[in-house]
Design an enzyme around this catalytic site. Structure first.
Site, PDB file in Angstrom:
ATOM      1  N   ASP A  23      71.503  -8.226  37.784  1.00  0.00           N
ATOM      2  CA  ASP A  23      71.349  -6.904  38.368  1.00  0.00           C
ATOM      3  C   ASP A  23      71.636  -7.014  39.864  1.00  0.00           C
ATOM      4  O   ASP A  23      71.634  -8.117  40.428  1.00  0.00           O
ATOM      5  CB  ASP A  23      69.898  -6.448  38.112  1.00  0.00           C
ATOM      6  CG  ASP A  23      69.568  -5.129  38.751  1.00  0.00           C
ATOM      7  OD1 ASP A  23      70.343  -4.172  38.596  1.00  0.00           O
ATOM      8  OD2 ASP A  23      68.513  -5.043  39.420  1.00  0.00           O
ATOM      9  N   ASP A  25      70.612  -4.153  42.597  1.00  0.00           N
ATOM     10  CA  ASP A  25      69.616  -3.511  43.455  1.00  0.00           C
ATOM     11  C   ASP A  25      68.209  -4.039  43.223  1.00  0.00           C
ATOM     12  O   ASP A  25      67.685  -3.974  42.102  1.00  0.00           O
ATOM     13  CB  ASP A  25      69.641  -1.996  43.229  1.00  0.00           C
ATOM     14  CG  ASP A  25      70.837  -1.351  43.896  1.00  0.00           C
ATOM     15  OD1 ASP A  25      70.890  -1.386  45.131  1.00  0.00           O
ATOM     16  OD2 ASP A  25      71.723  -0.824  43.194  1.00  0.00           O
TER      17      ASP A  25
END
Length: 267
Positions: A23, A25
């Site tokens: 991922d 963020d």
């Protein structure tokens, strides 16, 4: 799904034995850029956080909650990018991890529910030219009818998989690799922190879940194995152990669940 052809997958071109999917963020970065925009120049923290909680309890899909968040941010897109470049910080150990991965033929693939132009701009600002060696698969941005993205209220998020409740169903990309023939299939790592990572949680060999964040609550509830990380120094050390044969993904997942049970996971 039948067996995937490795030649069609960008991260397989160097025949790696390991691939790290992550991922973006709040995982690579210290802050979630989309949360940061929503909290500061969108409709604010309280409404955004309630949307996160509603996703966890399945009252609303991540796709719909996230679109609602992004629709509340109306500044021109170029201003949004500059605002984030000025404010978002990299995890202090990610650059070291990334250089180690490059030196050890371990491709890093970003799977994000954010928007590709923002992610690439932030990676270029935070990492420099080597950021181009990282594959980014994310959502897109488009102009609203009769407008351009660089005017007030002119842009909107365009999802990779608009038919999916995730908007970007990360499991689709991961399954391309997990379905490879056994003799070429790499060991797959994944790191994440929140509700956008739920579709990826079951699809990897070792899941790193960030301490104190929503992904751990989900994994514990759904009995998905994971190991806890606080920052990328934890990930780097654990990956080194596994790549060097001093530990296994099974050992790491067991240790992670034990950390959760002992209260060391921060949730």
């Amino acid at each position: 799904m039948g067996l995937q052809n490795a030649a069609t997958l960008p991260a397989m071109k160097t025949n790696p034995k390991f691939i790290f999917f992550t991922d973006f963020d709040g995982t690579i970065t210290m802050q979630d850029s989309n949360d940061f925009m929503t909290d500061n120049i969108g409709y604010g923290y309280e409404k955004r956080r309630q949307g996160n909680l509603d996703c966890l309890t399945e009252k609303v899909t991540f796709r719909d909650s996230f679109k609602d968040m992004m629709d509340s941010v109306t500044k021109p897109y170029s201003e949004c990018i500059q605002y984030l470049v000025d404010n978002i910080k990299l995890d202090p150990y990610f650059a070291e991890f990334f250089q180690w991965s490059l030196a050890n033929n371990i491709p890093v693939v970003v799977l994000s529910s954010g928007m590709e132009p923002i992610i690439k701009a932030l990676l270029k600002a935070l990492i420099g030219p080597d950021a181009e060696k990282m594959q980014v698969i994310a959502n897109f941005v488009g102009a609203r009818p009769g407008k351009t993205i660089d005017e007030e209220g002119g842009w909107e998020i365009l999802f990779q998989h608009p038919e999916s409740g995730f908007g970007h169903d990360k499991s689709i990309e991961l399954r391309k690799y997990s379905s490879l023939a056994t003799d070429v299939r790499p060991t797959m790592f994944y790191a994440g922190d929140g509700v956008s990572d739920l579709s990826a949680a079951r699809e990897t060999d070792l899941l790193f879940a960030k301490k104190g964040h929503d992904l751990i609550s989900y994994c514990a509830k759904e009995d998905v194995p994971f190991t806890v990380f606080e920052d990328w120094s934890t990930i780097l050390n654990k990956c080194k152990e596994i790549v060097e044969g001093k530990s296994t993904v099974q050992d790491a997942a067991r240790e992670g669940f034990e950390a959760y049970k002992s209260g060391a996971a921060g949730v």
